[in-house]
Each structure stands twice: as structure tokens, then as C-alpha cells.
Design a protein around this motif. Structure first.
Motif, short mmCIF file in Angstrom:
data_model
loop_
_atom_site.label_atom_id
_atom_site.label_comp_id
_atom_site.label_asym_id
_atom_site.label_seq_id
_atom_site.Cartn_x
_atom_site.Cartn_y
_atom_site.Cartn_z
N SER A 116 0.84 -1.19 0.00
CA SER A 116 0.00 0.00 0.00
C SER A 116 0.88 1.25 0.00
O SER A 116 1.73 1.42 0.87
CB SER A 116 -0.89 0.00 1.24
N PRO A 117 0.66 2.16 -0.97
CA PRO A 117 1.44 3.41 -0.97
C PRO A 117 1.26 4.21 0.32
O PRO A 117 2.23 4.70 0.89
CB PRO A 117 0.89 4.18 -2.17
N LYS A 118 0.03 4.33 0.79
CA LYS A 118 -0.20 5.07 2.04
C LYS A 118 0.35 4.30 3.24
O LYS A 118 0.79 4.90 4.20
CB LYS A 118 -1.70 5.36 2.22
N TYR B 117 10.90 0.03 14.65
CA TYR B 117 9.77 -0.75 14.17
C TYR B 117 10.03 -1.39 12.81
O TYR B 117 9.19 -2.11 12.29
CB TYR B 117 8.50 0.12 14.06
N GLU B 118 11.20 -1.13 12.22
CA GLU B 118 11.49 -1.62 10.87
C GLU B 118 11.38 -3.13 10.75
O GLU B 118 11.04 -3.65 9.71
CB GLU B 118 12.88 -1.16 10.43
N THR B 119 11.68 -3.86 11.80
CA THR B 119 11.63 -5.32 11.75
C THR B 119 10.37 -5.89 12.39
O THR B 119 10.22 -7.10 12.47
CB THR B 119 12.87 -5.91 12.45
N SER B 120 9.46 -5.03 12.84
CA SER B 120 8.25 -5.50 13.50
C SER B 120 7.19 -5.89 12.46
O SER B 120 6.64 -5.03 11.76
CB SER B 120 7.70 -4.40 14.43
N LEU C 269 2.82 5.83 5.91
CA LEU C 269 2.57 5.78 7.36
C LEU C 269 3.75 5.13 8.10
O LEU C 269 4.18 5.60 9.15
CB LEU C 269 1.29 5.01 7.67
N PHE C 270 4.25 4.04 7.52
CA PHE C 270 5.36 3.32 8.14
C PHE C 270 6.61 4.19 8.22
O PHE C 270 7.39 4.09 9.17
CB PHE C 270 5.64 2.02 7.37
N SER C 271 6.79 5.08 7.25
CA SER C 271 7.98 5.93 7.24
C SER C 271 7.98 6.94 8.40
O SER C 271 9.02 7.48 8.76
CB SER C 271 8.10 6.68 5.91
N TYR C 272 6.81 7.20 8.99
CA TYR C 272 6.73 8.13 10.11
C TYR C 272 7.06 7.48 11.45
O TYR C 272 7.21 8.18 12.46
CB TYR C 272 5.32 8.74 10.20
#
Length: 196
Positions: free
Chosen positions: A13-15, A27-30, A19-22
Motif C-alpha cells: 500500500s502506498p499510504k 519498528y522496521e523489523t516489526s 505511514l510506516f515511514s513516520y
């Protein structure tokens, strides 16, 4: 074998990616947070898509499911069997058809249907005018709608004639093709008349 807690979920999902980038970097590996952002992002993507589709309905040239509202507002009978482009042309011509009767007004309305240049010439002594299709070869597919629109525009005492453009021998000569090339095109006579 990979540890399941460190495997990542693909964010499609683009959004969701936005959202994940914020989120903080830990949390990168969660997988839980990735799955959460994927599901929330997908819903937001659908919301934005719905908003874009709704915005499209506010403009005749992009309206699809909203054409019925345009037709209702303008007093046009809805014919869902007609292609969307023809329905749009009827709505657009009705919108263009407001104002004092003139050649420019008739040309504006006719060009909405023909999709090309239209010339309008008046014969005042005969109380008539002629609509000539300059760029369109043959009879436009929605000519009946155009005739109704022009009948609604024109004064009752004026007659209207329509001139259609077909391929003539001089046009064929100017193309400088041989008979063999023309024969290879395998056109019927009706197809040849409107061949550009």
C-alpha cells in the motif's frame, strides 16, 4: 531457517509505506507494525481512490456514474445504453448551448458531438444554415443527439442542413498510394468513404 519475528511483511500500500515511514526506526523489523500499517494504508488508499472518483463526477469530461445527475439537472433523458462518451457530449453541448443564437454557438455545440472542427454557414435569404463537419469523416456516431440539440437551439423558422465529409478521388490521389496498396487495405466501400 529465518526467525519468524524478524521476517518482514511486504508493504504494498502506498499510504501504508508512507505511514510506516513516520514510525521510529526500531519498528522496521516489526511484523505487527508492518501488518498494521499495511491494513491501515490499504483503507486509506481506498478512501483516496473514492475521493478522486467523486471529484471526477464534478466535471463533465471525467464523469462516469455521476452523469445521471448532470442529465437530471439539465433535463436530459438518461439513456444508459449509450456509450459514456456520447452521454458526455450531450451534457457538454447542453452546457455550451446557453446564450444568444449564433454560428459560434451552433459550432460550439456541434463540436462537442463531432470531436473536431465544425463550420457553420448561414443562408439568410433561405432562412437556413448549414453545419459542415470539417475534421470528422462520415456521419458522427451520435448525429441524432446533435440534431436534437441544434433543434432546441435554433429559432423555429430556420432550417438546418448537415454536410458530411467523405473521401473523394482528389484526396485519394494526394495520398499517392498505388491500387495494390489500396487493395491490400481490404476496405469495404463504406470504410473507404471515411478512410483518412
Amino acid at each position: 531457517m529465518s526467525n519468524p519475528s524478524t521476517m518482514s511483511v511486504k508493504l504494498t500500500s502506498p499510504k501504508g509505506r508512507e505511514l510506516f515511514s513516520y514510525l521510529p526506526s526500531y519498528y522496521e523489523t516489526s511484523r505487527v507494525m508492518q501488518a498494521d500499517m499495511q491494513s491501515k494504508g490499504t483503507e486509506i488508499d481506498l478512501l483516496y481512490q473514492a475521493l478522486d472518483q467523486t471529484l471526477d463526477q464534478f466535471f463533465v469530461r471525467t464523469a462516469t456514474w455521476g452523469l445521471g445527475y448532470w442529465e437530471q439537472e439539465l433535463g436530459i433523458e438518461t439513456d444508459r445504453l449509450k456509450p459514456v462518451e456520447q452521454r458526455r457530449a450531450v451534457v457538454e453541448s447542453k452546457l455550451r448551448g446557453a446564450g444568444k443564437f449564433s454560428g459560434r454557438l451552433v459550432a460550439n455545440v456541434a463540436e462537442a458531438y463531432a470531436g473536431g472542427k465544425v463550420d457553420v454557414s448561414f443562408q439568410p435569404e433561405a432562412w437556413s444554415f448549414t453545419v459542415s463537419f470539417v475534421d470528422t469523416m462520415g456521419i458522427p456516431p451520435n448525429i441524432d443527439d446533435l440534431k436534437r440539440a441544434i433543434d432546441d437551439l435554433k429559432p423555429a423558422h430556420m432550417a438546418v442542413e448537415y454536410e458530411y465529409r467523405y473521401l473523394i478521388w482528389d484526396d485519394l490521389d494526394n495520398k499517392q498510394i498505388t491500387w495494390d496498396e489500396l487493395d491490400a487495405a481490404s476496405l469495404t466501400w463504406n470504410e473507404l468513404e471515411v478512410w483518412a
